[in-house]
Design a protein around this motif. Structure first.
Motif, PDB file in Angstrom:
ATOM      1  N   LEU A  92      16.313  53.441  37.155  1.00  0.00           N
ATOM      2  CA  LEU A  92      15.970  52.300  38.003  1.00  0.00           C
ATOM      3  C   LEU A  92      14.525  52.381  38.494  1.00  0.00           C
ATOM      4  CD1 LEU A  92      18.977  51.286  40.291  1.00  0.00           C
ATOM      5  CD2 LEU A  92      17.635  49.867  38.744  1.00  0.00           C
ATOM      6  N   GLN A  93      14.045  53.593  38.709  1.00  0.00           N
ATOM      7  CA  GLN A  93      12.641  53.748  39.077  1.00  0.00           C
ATOM      8  C   GLN A  93      11.733  53.173  37.994  1.00  0.00           C
ATOM      9  OE1 GLN A  93      11.382  57.674  40.408  1.00  0.00           O
ATOM     10  NE2 GLN A  93      13.418  58.112  41.234  1.00  0.00           N
ATOM     11  N   LEU A  94      12.093  53.431  36.737  1.00  0.00           N
ATOM     12  CA  LEU A  94      11.303  52.927  35.610  1.00  0.00           C
ATOM     13  C   LEU A  94      11.347  51.402  35.556  1.00  0.00           C
ATOM     14  CD1 LEU A  94       9.594  53.471  33.145  1.00  0.00           C
ATOM     15  CD2 LEU A  94      11.708  53.747  31.802  1.00  0.00           C
ATOM     16  N   LYS A  95      12.541  50.819  35.786  1.00  0.00           N
ATOM     17  CA  LYS A  95      12.667  49.355  35.768  1.00  0.00           C
ATOM     18  C   LYS A  95      11.854  48.731  36.899  1.00  0.00           C
ATOM     19  CE  LYS A  95      17.277  49.086  33.666  1.00  0.00           C
ATOM     20  NZ  LYS A  95      18.685  48.660  33.864  1.00  0.00           N
ATOM     21  N   LEU A  96      11.918  49.354  38.073  1.00  0.00           N
ATOM     22  CA  LEU A  96      11.148  48.844  39.208  1.00  0.00           C
ATOM     23  C   LEU A  96       9.660  48.903  38.897  1.00  0.00           C
ATOM     24  CD1 LEU A  96      10.862  47.877  42.145  1.00  0.00           C
ATOM     25  CD2 LEU A  96      11.008  50.282  42.855  1.00  0.00           C
ATOM     26  N   LEU A  97       9.212  50.001  38.324  1.00  0.00           N
ATOM     27  CA  LEU A  97       7.799  50.153  37.982  1.00  0.00           C
ATOM     28  C   LEU A  97       7.364  49.077  36.986  1.00  0.00           C
ATOM     29  CD1 LEU A  97       5.216  51.852  38.274  1.00  0.00           C
ATOM     30  CD2 LEU A  97       6.025  53.244  36.347  1.00  0.00           C
ATOM     31  N   SER A  98       8.235  48.775  36.012  1.00  0.00           N
ATOM     32  CA  SER A  98       7.917  47.741  35.020  1.00  0.00           C
ATOM     33  C   SER A  98       7.731  46.388  35.688  1.00  0.00           C
ATOM     34  CB  SER A  98       9.034  47.659  33.961  1.00  0.00           C
ATOM     35  OG  SER A  98       9.155  48.874  33.255  1.00  0.00           O
ATOM     36  N   VAL A  99       8.627  46.072  36.641  1.00  0.00           N
ATOM     37  CA  VAL A  99       8.510  44.805  37.367  1.00  0.00           C
ATOM     38  C   VAL A  99       7.210  44.772  38.163  1.00  0.00           C
ATOM     39  CG1 VAL A  99       9.494  43.423  39.236  1.00  0.00           C
ATOM     40  CG2 VAL A  99      10.991  44.415  37.492  1.00  0.00           C
ATOM     41  N   MET A 100       6.870  45.875  38.795  1.00  0.00           N
ATOM     42  CA  MET A 100       5.630  45.937  39.575  1.00  0.00           C
ATOM     43  C   MET A 100       4.409  45.758  38.670  1.00  0.00           C
ATOM     44  SD  MET A 100       6.717  49.091  42.104  1.00  0.00           S
ATOM     45  CE  MET A 100       5.121  49.265  42.883  1.00  0.00           C
ATOM     46  N   ASN A 101       4.454  46.351  37.483  1.00  0.00           N
ATOM     47  CA  ASN A 101       3.329  46.247  36.556  1.00  0.00           C
ATOM     48  C   ASN A 101       3.138  44.819  36.061  1.00  0.00           C
ATOM     49  OD1 ASN A 101       2.672  48.955  36.723  1.00  0.00           O
ATOM     50  ND2 ASN A 101       3.970  49.542  34.994  1.00  0.00           N
ATOM     51  N   GLU A 102       4.250  44.074  35.971  1.00  0.00           N
ATOM     52  CA  GLU A 102       4.171  42.695  35.495  1.00  0.00           C
ATOM     53  C   GLU A 102       3.545  41.760  36.517  1.00  0.00           C
ATOM     54  OE1 GLU A 102       8.164  41.716  34.578  1.00  0.00           O
ATOM     55  OE2 GLU A 102       8.287  43.047  32.819  1.00  0.00           O
ATOM     56  N   GLN A 103       3.534  42.164  37.778  1.00  0.00           N
ATOM     57  CA  GLN A 103       3.063  41.276  38.840  1.00  0.00           C
ATOM     58  C   GLN A 103       1.552  41.136  38.899  1.00  0.00           C
ATOM     59  OE1 GLN A 103       4.741  41.381  42.729  1.00  0.00           O
ATOM     60  NE2 GLN A 103       6.662  42.266  42.047  1.00  0.00           N
ATOM     61  N   GLY A 104       0.847  42.101  38.382  1.00  0.00           N
ATOM     62  CA  GLY A 104      -0.606  42.017  38.416  1.00  0.00           C
ATOM     63  C   GLY A 104      -1.175  42.423  39.761  1.00  0.00           C
ATOM     64  N   THR A 105      -2.484  42.131  39.947  1.00  0.00           N
ATOM     65  CA  THR A 105      -3.190  42.490  41.179  1.00  0.00           C
ATOM     66  C   THR A 105      -3.974  41.279  41.688  1.00  0.00           C
ATOM     67  OG1 THR A 105      -3.458  44.746  40.345  1.00  0.00           O
ATOM     68  CG2 THR A 105      -4.827  44.106  42.214  1.00  0.00           C
TER      69      THR A 105
ATOM     70  N   PRO B 213      -0.441  41.856  43.940  1.00  0.00           N
ATOM     71  CA  PRO B 213       0.939  41.611  43.516  1.00  0.00           C
ATOM     72  C   PRO B 213       1.496  40.315  44.075  1.00  0.00           C
ATOM     73  CG  PRO B 213       0.891  43.265  45.251  1.00  0.00           C
ATOM     74  CD  PRO B 213      -0.532  43.000  44.876  1.00  0.00           C
ATOM     75  N   GLU B 214       2.329  39.637  43.274  1.00  0.00           N
ATOM     76  CA  GLU B 214       2.960  38.412  43.758  1.00  0.00           C
ATOM     77  C   GLU B 214       3.857  38.718  44.956  1.00  0.00           C
ATOM     78  OE1 GLU B 214       5.642  34.691  42.060  1.00  0.00           O
ATOM     79  OE2 GLU B 214       5.656  36.607  41.007  1.00  0.00           O
ATOM     80  N   THR B 215       4.595  39.813  44.864  1.00  0.00           N
ATOM     81  CA  THR B 215       5.473  40.252  45.949  1.00  0.00           C
ATOM     82  C   THR B 215       5.047  41.643  46.388  1.00  0.00           C
ATOM     83  OG1 THR B 215       7.324  38.984  45.046  1.00  0.00           O
ATOM     84  CG2 THR B 215       7.856  40.713  46.639  1.00  0.00           C
ATOM     85  N   ARG B 216       4.799  41.792  47.687  1.00  0.00           N
ATOM     86  CA  ARG B 216       4.400  43.104  48.188  1.00  0.00           C
ATOM     87  C   ARG B 216       5.636  43.955  48.420  1.00  0.00           C
ATOM     88  NH1 ARG B 216       0.802  44.545  53.644  1.00  0.00           N
ATOM     89  NH2 ARG B 216      -0.281  46.296  52.668  1.00  0.00           N
ATOM     90  N   ILE B 217       5.595  45.178  47.940  1.00  0.00           N
ATOM     91  CA  ILE B 217       6.713  46.105  48.130  1.00  0.00           C
ATOM     92  C   ILE B 217       6.319  47.167  49.155  1.00  0.00           C
ATOM     93  CG2 ILE B 217       8.114  47.909  47.043  1.00  0.00           C
ATOM     94  CD1 ILE B 217       8.099  46.227  44.513  1.00  0.00           C
ATOM     95  N   ILE B 218       7.167  47.297  50.176  1.00  0.00           N
ATOM     96  CA  ILE B 218       7.019  48.377  51.150  1.00  0.00           C
ATOM     97  C   ILE B 218       8.199  49.310  50.952  1.00  0.00           C
ATOM     98  CG2 ILE B 218       6.939  48.993  53.593  1.00  0.00           C
ATOM     99  CD1 ILE B 218       5.760  46.268  54.189  1.00  0.00           C
ATOM    100  N   ALA B 219       7.940  50.523  50.502  1.00  0.00           N
ATOM    101  CA  ALA B 219       8.999  51.498  50.230  1.00  0.00           C
ATOM    102  C   ALA B 219       9.133  52.458  51.406  1.00  0.00           C
ATOM    103  CB  ALA B 219       8.692  52.274  48.954  1.00  0.00           C
TER     104      ALA B 219
ATOM    105  N   ASP C 168      -3.331  44.074  50.673  1.00  0.00           N
ATOM    106  CA  ASP C 168      -2.324  43.347  49.903  1.00  0.00           C
ATOM    107  C   ASP C 168      -1.561  44.244  48.933  1.00  0.00           C
ATOM    108  OD1 ASP C 168      -1.071  40.956  49.731  1.00  0.00           O
ATOM    109  OD2 ASP C 168      -2.425  40.064  48.261  1.00  0.00           O
ATOM    110  N   GLY C 169      -1.866  45.536  48.940  1.00  0.00           N
ATOM    111  CA  GLY C 169      -1.194  46.433  48.012  1.00  0.00           C
ATOM    112  C   GLY C 169       0.152  46.903  48.526  1.00  0.00           C
ATOM    113  N   HIS C 170       0.892  47.577  47.653  1.00  0.00           N
ATOM    114  CA  HIS C 170       2.181  48.142  48.034  1.00  0.00           C
ATOM    115  C   HIS C 170       1.963  49.299  49.018  1.00  0.00           C
ATOM    116  CE1 HIS C 170       3.635  45.651  44.860  1.00  0.00           C
ATOM    117  NE2 HIS C 170       3.056  46.367  43.918  1.00  0.00           N
ATOM    118  N   VAL C 171       2.993  49.596  49.823  1.00  0.00           N
ATOM    119  CA  VAL C 171       2.877  50.614  50.877  1.00  0.00           C
ATOM    120  C   VAL C 171       4.071  51.559  50.816  1.00  0.00           C
ATOM    121  CG1 VAL C 171       2.658  51.037  53.370  1.00  0.00           C
ATOM    122  CG2 VAL C 171       1.688  48.958  52.374  1.00  0.00           C
ATOM    123  N   LEU C 172       3.823  52.830  51.074  1.00  0.00           N
ATOM    124  CA  LEU C 172       4.884  53.830  51.208  1.00  0.00           C
ATOM    125  C   LEU C 172       4.926  54.293  52.662  1.00  0.00           C
ATOM    126  CD1 LEU C 172       7.006  55.728  49.919  1.00  0.00           C
ATOM    127  CD2 LEU C 172       5.162  57.386  49.586  1.00  0.00           C
ATOM    128  N   ILE C 173       6.101  54.197  53.286  1.00  0.00           N
ATOM    129  CA  ILE C 173       6.286  54.669  54.660  1.00  0.00           C
ATOM    130  C   ILE C 173       7.178  55.899  54.641  1.00  0.00           C
ATOM    131  CG2 ILE C 173       7.128  54.106  56.974  1.00  0.00           C
ATOM    132  CD1 ILE C 173       6.693  51.179  56.367  1.00  0.00           C
TER     133      ILE C 173
END
Length: 443
Positions: A248-261, A263-269, A167-172
């Motif tokens: 924008l990287q910092l803003k994205l990271l802040s949003v990801m940190n707010e989601q908890g574990t 994450p509410e929304t999974r991010i695939i980068a 359920d974690g975020h993924v980097l491709i």
């Protein structure tokens, strides 16, 4: 390319139907009109490629009954209700039942267009995800999408199945044209979020200010909802993540940190770096990189996939030959060796283009695979050398392709294949077993 979404307009008043249809047609939509709910239900199937705009007050079956019928056919078809001033409580009840939204008469045509855009976008995502889930509903279908029996492709499929369940975020990561977006689709389709939203967003498509609003919000009045909101609860795929500015990287990271574990929304980068000497790790903030790369998949380049290249070429050539109504071109032993040895800087995307051009050449009765591979001097040298590969590999790859092609052409008729290839039954059986070919696949 995705087909245009339809809009079914249902209203017993002819002038209203024509007015809505003309306005939406001018806005670029494909519309069809119906004078009543019963008539419309004849074309509204489970996979109807569009949305419905309907009046609430109609003779016979009214809008509320119609809405319930639609939800019984396909609960995910977006329905926009049109209501008079006195019917607002009824429209609110319609929203509770599952209407997408409602418009109160007299309504602003621009508001109609805005709602239609949001509803059709939602419908397209639903149908795309539904199609993908059908295609990837079993291991055989997954193999069909991610063709290949080479070690890198087997490992890729295993990684997708394993990480898809996480359920974690993924980097491709991977070279251009290797199919990273397909892998992102597969990760979503085989996971627990398969029934949730899947949103694909290009980080390289907008200027800095527009990108910030489209990705994280707040959106302006004439813009769609931010991608992070649209994908809420599902999967957000960020293509070209490396193009995000540090801010924008910092803003994205802040949003990801707010989601908890979890994450509410999974991010695939998806990282698509082409500059020599640079990596995704070197261009992203360390905290963002390690947050994304906790789960990582690297898609193998085509040149590392061995005889998969010939299998892919054959499948693609067959598809294009069917599309153009001609015979599938057959590779000679020399051409097969050249295809295996080509550097393929554009990877699968380049192979797709070459397969189509090969079919078009074959239809005209001219040209060759060799000429298609000779893009420039360096490519030509790479395409015609067999250095670094044992002869046995080329012979086996060509032999497998030849048996595979012949079995396809004769639809699994062992006798016809034995006759064309001048092989005794036992030898053919042994070679098919060796190369993992099964007669049932060709029937």
């Amino acid at each position: 390319m995705s087909k245009a979404m339809k809009i079914a307009i249902v209203d017993d008043e002819k002038d209203m139907r024509q007015s809505i249809s003309q306005w939406l047609a001018l806005s670029g939509f494909d519309t069809e009109s119906f004078s009543g709910a019963e008539e419309a239900l004849k074309v509204l199937g489970p996979d109807y490629p569009g949305i419905v705009v309907t009046d609430i007050k109609m003779p016979g079956m009214d809008g509320m009954q119609f809405l319930r019928k639609i939800k019984g056919v396909d609960s995910s078809i977006p329905v926009i209700m049109i209501t008079g001033h006195g019917d607002v409580p009824m429209a609110v009840e319609a929203m509770r039942i599952g209407a997408f939204d409602f418009l109160e008469k007299p309504f602003n045509p621009d508001r109609m267009t805005e709602l239609a855009k949001k509803a059709t976008q939602s419908r397209r995502l639903t149908l795309d995800n539904r199609t993908l889930r059908r295609e990837l509903s079993d291991a055989g279908a997954l193999m069909k999408k991610l063709v290949g029996e080479s070690s890198p492709m087997k490992r890729l499929r295993e990684d997708i199945l394993d990480l898809g369940q996480a359920d974690g975020h993924v980097l491709i990561t991977g070279e251009t044209g290797t199919g990273k977006t397909l892998v992102a689709h597969a990760l979503h389709a085989v996971g627990a979020r398969a029934n949730k939203r899947f949103v694909l967003f290009s980080c390289a498509a907008f200027d800095e200010d527009t990108l910030a609003r489209r990705l994280l919000g707040p959106a302006q009045d004439d813009e769609p909802i931010p991608a992070i909101e649209e994908a809420r609860g599902g999967t957000l795929v960020l293509e070209d993540i490396e193009t995000l500015s540090p801010a924008l990287q910092l803003k994205l990271l802040s949003v990801m940190n707010e989601q908890g574990t979890p994450p509410e929304t999974r991010i695939i980068a998806i990282c698509n770096l082409q500059e020599q000497g640079k990596t995704c790790e070197s261009v992203l903030r360390p905290d963002l990189f390690y947050r994304l790369a906790a789960l990582q998949i690297t898609v193998p380049p085509l040149r590392q996939r061995g005889e998969d290249i010939l299998v892919l070429f054959t499948r693609l050539a067959e598809e294009f030959a069917d599309e153009y109504g001609c015979e599938t071109p057959q590779l000679s032993a020399q051409e097969a060796a050249q295809v295996l040895q080509a550097p393929w800087p554009g990877n699968v995307r380049q192979l797709i283009n070459m397969a189509e051009r090969a079919v078009l050449q074959s239809r005209r009765g001219s040209g060759s695979i060799t000429s298609l591979l000779m893009g420039d001097e360096e490519q030509q040298k790479a395409a015609i050398t067999t250095e670094g590969k044992p002869l046995k590999e080329f012979v086996e790859a060509f032999e497998r392709m030849l048996i595979d092609n012949t079995m396809r052409r004769h639809k699994g008729s062992i006798a016809s294949v034995m006759d064309e290839l001048c092989l005794p039954r036992r030898t053919l059986n042994e070679k098919m077993a060796k190369y993992g070919l099964q007669r049932s696949d060709y029937l």
